[in-house]
Design a protein around this motif. Sequence first.
Motif, PDB file in Angstrom:
ATOM      1  N   TYR A 272       0.841  -1.116   0.114  1.00  0.00           N
ATOM      2  CA  TYR A 272       0.083  -0.022  -0.212  1.00  0.00           C
ATOM      3  C   TYR A 272       0.769   1.246  -0.021  1.00  0.00           C
ATOM      4  CZ  TYR A 272      -4.242  -2.932   0.782  1.00  0.00           C
ATOM      5  OH  TYR A 272      -5.017  -3.708   0.686  1.00  0.00           O
ATOM      6  N   LEU A 287      -4.449   3.750   8.844  1.00  0.00           N
ATOM      7  CA  LEU A 287      -5.411   3.314   7.764  1.00  0.00           C
ATOM      8  C   LEU A 287      -5.037   1.792   7.850  1.00  0.00           C
ATOM      9  CD1 LEU A 287      -6.980   3.648   5.075  1.00  0.00           C
ATOM     10  CD2 LEU A 287      -4.537   3.778   3.943  1.00  0.00           C
ATOM     11  N   PRO A 300      -8.434   1.661   0.136  1.00  0.00           N
ATOM     12  CA  PRO A 300      -8.198   3.174  -0.204  1.00  0.00           C
ATOM     13  C   PRO A 300      -8.515   3.049  -1.683  1.00  0.00           C
ATOM     14  CG  PRO A 300      -6.289   2.176   0.306  1.00  0.00           C
ATOM     15  CD  PRO A 300      -7.057   1.095   0.870  1.00  0.00           C
ATOM     16  N   PRO A 304     -12.263   5.002  -1.333  1.00  0.00           N
ATOM     17  CA  PRO A 304     -11.369   6.012  -0.489  1.00  0.00           C
ATOM     18  C   PRO A 304     -12.268   6.647   0.572  1.00  0.00           C
ATOM     19  CG  PRO A 304     -11.977   6.910  -2.783  1.00  0.00           C
ATOM     20  CD  PRO A 304     -12.500   5.305  -2.647  1.00  0.00           C
ATOM     21  N   ALA A 307     -12.357   4.228   3.498  1.00  0.00           N
ATOM     22  CA  ALA A 307     -11.249   4.270   4.098  1.00  0.00           C
ATOM     23  C   ALA A 307     -10.692   5.229   4.980  1.00  0.00           C
ATOM     24  CB  ALA A 307     -10.018   3.796   3.027  1.00  0.00           C
ATOM     25  N   LYS A 308     -11.087   6.528   4.350  1.00  0.00           N
ATOM     26  CA  LYS A 308     -10.717   7.648   5.002  1.00  0.00           C
ATOM     27  C   LYS A 308     -11.594   7.707   6.465  1.00  0.00           C
ATOM     28  CE  LYS A 308      -9.947  11.427   2.814  1.00  0.00           C
ATOM     29  NZ  LYS A 308     -10.072  12.568   2.095  1.00  0.00           N
ATOM     30  N   ARG A 311     -10.129   5.193   8.863  1.00  0.00           N
ATOM     31  CA  ARG A 311      -8.872   5.626   9.392  1.00  0.00           C
ATOM     32  C   ARG A 311      -9.221   6.815  10.632  1.00  0.00           C
ATOM     33  NH1 ARG A 311      -5.056   9.272   5.638  1.00  0.00           N
ATOM     34  NH2 ARG A 311      -6.981  10.831   5.641  1.00  0.00           N
ATOM     35  N   LEU A 337      -4.393   9.483   1.128  1.00  0.00           N
ATOM     36  CA  LEU A 337      -4.404   8.156   1.050  1.00  0.00           C
ATOM     37  C   LEU A 337      -3.715   7.571  -0.361  1.00  0.00           C
ATOM     38  CD1 LEU A 337      -8.556   7.781   1.184  1.00  0.00           C
ATOM     39  CD2 LEU A 337      -6.534   7.036   3.058  1.00  0.00           C
TER      40      LEU A 337
END
Length: 667
Positions: A272, A287, A300, A304, A307-308, A311, A337
């Motif tokens: 990643y 993350l 991500p 995204p 994922a954000k 996180r 990201l």
Amino acid sequence: MPLTRRTRIVLRWLVLLCLLAVASGLLILGWGLALVGAGMERALAAAGSPRVFASPGVLRAGEAWTSEELQFFFAAHGLPPKPCSRPRPYEVCHTGNSFLLGPGLASGQTPVVVRVSGSGLELSQTNAGALREITLPPRLVALLPEKDTVQWPVALEQVSPGLINSVVDLEDRGFLSHPGLSLRGVLRATVANLTSGGVKQGGSTITQQVVKLLLLRPERRMSRKVLEAFLASLLEYRYSKRQILNAYLNHVYFGQDGGVSVVGVEAASRFYFGKPARFLSLHEAALLAGMIAAPNRFNPFVHPQAAKARRAQALSALQREGHVSGEEATEAQLGPLPTAPWPLRWEAAAHFLDLVKGKEVITTLDPVVQEAVRAGVGASLARLFAQKPALGEGSGDPLQVAVVVVGADGRILALQGSKQPKPGELNRALSAKRPIGSLVKPFLVARALEEGWNLEATLLDEPLAVPVGTQLWTPQNHDGRFRGAISVKEALVHSVNVPMVRLGLSLGLSQVTNTLRELGLSPPGTPAELLGAVEASPLEVARAFTTLLAGGRLLEPWAVEPGRHHRQVFAPEAVGQVRGALEEVVESGTAAGFASRCGRPLAGKTGTTDNRRDSWFVALRPKFLVVVWVGTDRNRETGLYGASGAGVVWQEIDRRLPRVYKEGPWP
């Protein structure tokens, strides 16, 4: 009062049942401890997937580099410079003529400044003195899958504290204090399961997760949850929290790289973010920790926003447990990201990997040279296809290319066996044996010099007929004309066939055959070998030409372990004279103009086989040699000479190499 017979029988049975219960309990306990021990020992001793590294990159103070060359250098080593002024760990910033290397790349944790100046490179540590040289970590060339999985176990000390804290705070905040089970988690999961009428939640601690990863099948049954709890308690009894957490971080699943599962924090960090797990920034660590719960949902690259948000949950957990401040959490939430995965197998080096075996090896591969080969081959073929569309993809038998680059000490610096390097594709650099044509001529001359000839000796360029069995062989020059009397040097520089045949016959065909065999080639033992009717792979050709860089010694090209058996084939004086003649080849001979366009010191030899089916070029620089072959798999006519085919490919490769690679005195 004496016991009745019935009472004595009942008591005996009770004692027996108690003994059986105790024995059964001990057996179950022993079985559980053995199972836990075997699973953990396998986990802690796991070597992981095979790992292949390139050679480390080295920069020395005073070397002549341009800013563009340094950008190419860092990018080839997997560290593309970014326009910034404060590099994060394991990153390179670029501002003007200066490059700032973040912690972990050179000289420990202190950032390093690399500055291009008129007097050469200036190297220094921030807030410290000048440096003589710096060494970059070796680039990961490949993390090779085993059973469709890539895994890279590391010790807990090799994982960033931010990632460790993120995982514990988000996944199991009571990990350091509970005995393997979390009462709160179990109650929460029990309520959810009773409400739903099935097993929907597990309430699992990290310890229970380790049990599931290492010991049990992925089933959702109540009996399995009971067994999981039992084994988790035994795991806590036998192993420390550090060992349990280490096993978890090395075996947890982080998603897919195509059809390959990415397992463990080190493989995930490389995939990643393109860096070791110990150099993860806070936002990167948060993350990864957040992805553990659902790697696909929080991917991500695909989701995204999810994922954000995940996180943010990890950062909130860190802040709640006091591991980061509110300001740090806010700043980390603004971190970028990743938008695309870092390749766990560098495609440019796909064919080089055919040379390598082992679990973890550092090879001779030079990423700068390999990237120059990849880009140069692509650019040159585009030129050749534009000039000759009939040789392109639509022809059914397009041009192919093979390139081998070998250092003056025998190290294989780069290798490519097709027009586009792909895993599993035919590696022509190793396995395609084709006639080498005029590449044989420097070796004829070297042997002749040892037998008393000199470069100014006269050879006749007149029609010649050589008996071969019941027939006559009549060699011809490539341009169909004869020149009369010419020197040995002129015949070599302009690759004139008939005089070279005369030279070989004067030496004796058997001596020429023996010489070629000493070079590791397989000559047929017929007069045609004097004009290169010798089939060899590009790597075998490179091995033969190492004699011209190693004082007449034949070096065995190597990728991991250096060859130990070097043979002295030619005298150093003879090799020096031949190399001098090959310098004229690129000045005024069959590769005229190459030296003026590409710079000196440079020597070279072109090779073209009958009907221009195979195009060869061998370039010699003081530090390395390059062998290029161009042709088609079906061996059709290409219309390309050595200079107009393989020579074009070499020029595109050479112009991408930094000057510092090409300069220096002849060895």
